[in-house]
Write an enzyme that holds these catalytic residues in place. Structure first.
Site, PDB file in Angstrom:
ATOM      1  N   HIS A  40      36.461  38.944  37.471  1.00  0.00           N
ATOM      2  CA  HIS A  40      37.306  39.833  36.654  1.00  0.00           C
ATOM      3  C   HIS A  40      37.447  39.396  35.203  1.00  0.00           C
ATOM      4  O   HIS A  40      38.101  40.039  34.420  1.00  0.00           O
ATOM      5  CB  HIS A  40      38.728  39.881  37.259  1.00  0.00           C
ATOM      6  CG  HIS A  40      39.513  38.628  37.019  1.00  0.00           C
ATOM      7  ND1 HIS A  40      39.333  37.486  37.756  1.00  0.00           N
ATOM      8  CD2 HIS A  40      40.460  38.319  36.107  1.00  0.00           C
ATOM      9  CE1 HIS A  40      40.143  36.537  37.321  1.00  0.00           C
ATOM     10  NE2 HIS A  40      40.837  37.009  36.310  1.00  0.00           N
TER      11      HIS A  40
HETATM   12  C1  UD1 Z   1      44.900  38.814  33.096  1.00  0.00           C
HETATM   13  C2  UD1 Z   1      44.834  37.503  32.333  1.00  0.00           C
HETATM   14  C3  UD1 Z   1      43.785  36.603  32.991  1.00  0.00           C
HETATM   15  C4  UD1 Z   1      44.078  36.418  34.472  1.00  0.00           C
HETATM   16  C5  UD1 Z   1      44.237  37.772  35.150  1.00  0.00           C
HETATM   17  C6  UD1 Z   1      44.702  37.555  36.561  1.00  0.00           C
HETATM   18  C7  UD1 Z   1      45.262  37.557  29.906  1.00  0.00           C
HETATM   19  C8  UD1 Z   1      44.637  37.477  28.572  1.00  0.00           C
HETATM   20  N1  UD1 Z   1      44.410  37.715  30.956  1.00  0.00           N
HETATM   21  O1  UD1 Z   1      43.649  39.448  32.996  1.00  0.00           O
HETATM   22  O2  UD1 Z   1      43.802  35.327  32.370  1.00  0.00           O
HETATM   23  O3  UD1 Z   1      43.012  35.720  35.051  1.00  0.00           O
HETATM   24  O4  UD1 Z   1      45.240  38.537  34.460  1.00  0.00           O
HETATM   25  O5  UD1 Z   1      44.336  38.599  37.408  1.00  0.00           O
HETATM   26  O6  UD1 Z   1      46.458  37.484  30.028  1.00  0.00           O
HETATM   27  N2  UD1 Z   1      45.108  46.803  35.351  1.00  0.00           N
HETATM   28  C9  UD1 Z   1      45.512  47.617  36.371  1.00  0.00           C
HETATM   29  N3  UD1 Z   1      46.674  47.304  37.023  1.00  0.00           N
HETATM   30  C10 UD1 Z   1      47.412  46.232  36.713  1.00  0.00           C
HETATM   31  C11 UD1 Z   1      47.000  45.410  35.667  1.00  0.00           C
HETATM   32  C12 UD1 Z   1      45.833  45.697  35.003  1.00  0.00           C
HETATM   33  O7  UD1 Z   1      44.877  48.619  36.681  1.00  0.00           O
HETATM   34  O8  UD1 Z   1      48.447  46.005  37.361  1.00  0.00           O
HETATM   35  C13 UD1 Z   1      43.838  47.102  34.647  1.00  0.00           C
HETATM   36  C14 UD1 Z   1      44.043  47.919  33.365  1.00  0.00           C
HETATM   37  O9  UD1 Z   1      42.947  48.765  33.239  1.00  0.00           O
HETATM   38  C15 UD1 Z   1      43.994  46.843  32.292  1.00  0.00           C
HETATM   39  C16 UD1 Z   1      43.007  45.839  32.872  1.00  0.00           C
HETATM   40  O10 UD1 Z   1      43.220  45.876  34.273  1.00  0.00           O
HETATM   41  O11 UD1 Z   1      43.583  47.340  31.055  1.00  0.00           O
HETATM   42  C17 UD1 Z   1      43.177  44.418  32.363  1.00  0.00           C
HETATM   43  O12 UD1 Z   1      44.519  43.963  32.575  1.00  0.00           O
HETATM   44  P1  UD1 Z   1      45.117  42.744  31.715  1.00  0.00           P
HETATM   45  O13 UD1 Z   1      46.445  42.359  32.231  1.00  0.00           O
HETATM   46  O14 UD1 Z   1      45.013  43.053  30.262  1.00  0.00           O
HETATM   47  O15 UD1 Z   1      44.093  41.582  31.935  1.00  0.00           O
HETATM   48  P2  UD1 Z   1      43.485  40.994  33.290  1.00  0.00           P
HETATM   49  O16 UD1 Z   1      42.027  41.241  33.283  1.00  0.00           O
HETATM   50  O17 UD1 Z   1      44.282  41.442  34.448  1.00  0.00           O
HETATM   51  N1  UDP Z   2      43.995  36.666  45.049  1.00  0.00           N
HETATM   52  C1  UDP Z   2      44.616  37.527  45.945  1.00  0.00           C
HETATM   53  N2  UDP Z   2      43.950  38.666  46.319  1.00  0.00           N
HETATM   54  C2  UDP Z   2      42.704  38.955  45.859  1.00  0.00           C
HETATM   55  C3  UDP Z   2      42.094  38.073  44.934  1.00  0.00           C
HETATM   56  C4  UDP Z   2      42.766  36.938  44.553  1.00  0.00           C
HETATM   57  O1  UDP Z   2      45.738  37.265  46.406  1.00  0.00           O
HETATM   58  O2  UDP Z   2      42.154  40.003  46.240  1.00  0.00           O
HETATM   59  C5  UDP Z   2      44.725  35.456  44.626  1.00  0.00           C
HETATM   60  C6  UDP Z   2      44.003  34.154  44.867  1.00  0.00           C
HETATM   61  O3  UDP Z   2      44.290  33.645  46.146  1.00  0.00           O
HETATM   62  C7  UDP Z   2      44.522  33.259  43.755  1.00  0.00           C
HETATM   63  C8  UDP Z   2      44.910  34.231  42.659  1.00  0.00           C
HETATM   64  O4  UDP Z   2      44.898  35.529  43.226  1.00  0.00           O
HETATM   65  O5  UDP Z   2      45.691  32.560  44.150  1.00  0.00           O
HETATM   66  C9  UDP Z   2      43.915  34.152  41.527  1.00  0.00           C
HETATM   67  O6  UDP Z   2      44.212  35.151  40.613  1.00  0.00           O
HETATM   68  P1  UDP Z   2      43.133  35.729  39.603  1.00  0.00           P
HETATM   69  O7  UDP Z   2      41.767  35.432  40.068  1.00  0.00           O
HETATM   70  O8  UDP Z   2      43.500  37.147  39.374  1.00  0.00           O
HETATM   71  O9  UDP Z   2      43.489  34.953  38.248  1.00  0.00           O
HETATM   72  P2  UDP Z   2      43.067  33.534  37.659  1.00  0.00           P
HETATM   73  O10 UDP Z   2      43.381  32.490  38.650  1.00  0.00           O
HETATM   74  O11 UDP Z   2      41.617  33.608  37.306  1.00  0.00           O
HETATM   75  O12 UDP Z   2      43.885  33.439  36.411  1.00  0.00           O
END
Ligand code: UD1
Ligand code: UDP
Length: 367
Positions: free
Chosen positions: A215
């Site tokens: 992601h």
């Molecule tokens: C964010 C964090 C990343 C983390 C990830 C965990 C930052 C810069 N990035 O990335 O470090 O690894 O969360 O999962 O803070 N969206 C949805 N539903 C939601 C949230 C997001 O559909 O509840 C979609 C939207 O299209 C949005 C995109 O995901 O534009 C990205 O969401 P965003 O929170 O900006 O960044 P993540 O990729 O989730």
């Molecule tokens: N995770 C989850 N469901 C999923 C994928 C990941 O509960 O379908 C959990 C996973 O066990 C871990 C956390 O989400 O604890 C990791 O989050 P993510 O990969 O979104 O963010 P990152 O760790 O890269 O910031």
């Protein structure tokens, strides 16, 4: 604008906003509850979809957030700026005694910055991680958060050394282990005993499938990089004859559609709950990921990992032999898979003994 010096209250504010923060803060919240320490949860609303947010509060039985700022998605500046304004308003009203943040997201930076500007002490859980890649939004967030924090809860001695090398005074650093170990230990048995096993429900055999998460912005927001990784995953499904299961993050789903990418050999499913995901992880033959938390969990669970990135801020996983870097090249993903399937999974977990939450709470209560 001038800010009046405020008298601080007694509550600890936990600021969080995304899936990994909810999961990794859950042991800290549990420890605060056990200690009877007053606290409240401030949710920025960065994540808002049920399966990235609410499901974890329900499953981990966490208290509802006292505030949800409902900031939602946006560009980095827009999202972080909206959070900063709204977090400051809450702090100005609540005067928390201390603010705790975990990790490296925009929510973390906003919480830490808003607190610092109001002269409220900040504790950074998971301090001292570095990828040394300033193209990653997370790297900027963690560097800035570390350098405005008063308590730096480093997961490992390596993280402590990094902080010392950047001039952070030793007395601010506490090596606690990573709270993800606590979260895994506290939930793995529950996950395993869950009758409605996600592994069975998906028709998978234990140790007979690969698990993928992907992601990160630098991977999925680039068409060429995303396509190359999907090609690598597609090839391992064919070459090794095992299902490749990919619970897809909404960002990746959106970008796959936008780029019109397909991955016919992958089993793309909705994001899973933490217990469901733990089941899939612990039973996987191999995990391929660009997630920080998933690199740690695979290492803790004894499942070999291939990181779909060019670097990692979790070098401990490489050092113990649990993880290798394959970047986004299909050939490296295929060869890496062959290599990791041979690996003995008898490494030692470098992220602590599952008492990080207790240690963090003890430190902040005694301060
Ligand atoms: C964010 C964090 C990343 C983390 C990830 C965990 C930052 C810069 N990035 O990335 O470090 O690894 O969360 O999962 O803070 N969206 C949805 N539903 C939601 C949230 C997001 O559909 O509840 C979609 C939207 O299209 C949005 C995109 O995901 O534009 C990205 O969401 P965003 O929170 O900006 O960044 P993540 O990729 O989730
Ligand atoms: N995770 C989850 N469901 C999923 C994928 C990941 O509960 O379908 C959990 C996973 O066990 C871990 C956390 O989400 O604890 C990791 O989050 P993510 O990969 O979104 O963010 P990152 O760790 O890269 O910031």
């Amino acid at each position: 604008m001038e800010m009046k010096q405020q008298t601080l209250g007694t509550d600890i504010a936990i600021v969080l906003g995304t899936r990994p923060e909810i999961i990794k803060m859950s042991p800290v919240i549990r420890a605060l509850e056990r200690a009877g320490a007053p606290f409240f949860v401030l949710h920025t609303g960065q994540h808002y979809s049920y399966d990235l947010d609410r499901v974890f509060f329900e499953e981990l039985e966490l208290p509802c957030a006292r505030y949800n700022l409902e900031v939602g998605s946006g560009s980095h500046g827009e999202q972080t700026g909206r959070m900063l304004i709204a977090v400051e308003e809450v702090f100005a009203k609540e005067h928390p005694a201390l603010v705790l943040v975990e990790g490296d997201t925009n929510s973390v930076l906003a919480g830490a910055l808003a607190a610092t500007k109001l002269h409220i002490n900040v504790g950074h859980v998971e301090a001292g991680l570095r990828s040394y890649d300033r193209q990653m939004p997370e790297e900027i967030n963690r560097v800035l958060t570390d350098h405005c924090s008063d308590y730096l809860f480093a997961p490992t001695e390596n993280a402590r050394r990094i902080l010392l090398g950047e001039g952070v005074p030793d007395e601010k650093i506490y090596v606690t282990g990573n709270t993800i170990v606590d979260a895994v230990f506290q939930n793995l048995e529950i996950a395993r005993s869950d009758a409605a096993s996600d592994v069975t429900a998906l028709g998978l055999e234990p140790k007979e499938y690969f698990l993928v998460t992907l992601h990160r912005q630098e991977n999925v927001d680039s068409r060429s990089r995303f396509a190359a990784i999907l090609e690598g995953l597609d090839r391992i499904a064919t070459q090794f004859g095992l299902p490749v299961v990919y619970p897809i993050h909404p960002r990746s789903r959106k970008m796959m559609m936008q780029f019109d990418l397909r991955a016919t050999n992958l089993r793309i499913i909705e994001p899973l709950s933490f217990l469901g995901f733990l089941q899939l992880e612990s039973n996987a033959r191999l995990i391929l990921t660009d997630s920080g938390g998933v690199q740690e969990e695979s290492c803790i669970l004894g499942v070999p990992c291939i990181t779909l990135r060019d670097n990692t801020e979790r070098p401990e996983t490489l050092e113990v032999g649990a993880n290798i870097l394959a970047g986004a090249q299909p050939d490296r993903i295929v060869t890496g898979t062959g290599l990791m399937l041979q690996r003995r999974n008898d490494w030692t977990n470098p992220f602590g003994d599952g008492t990080a939450g207790e240690k963090i709470v003890k430190t902040v209560i005694e301060a």
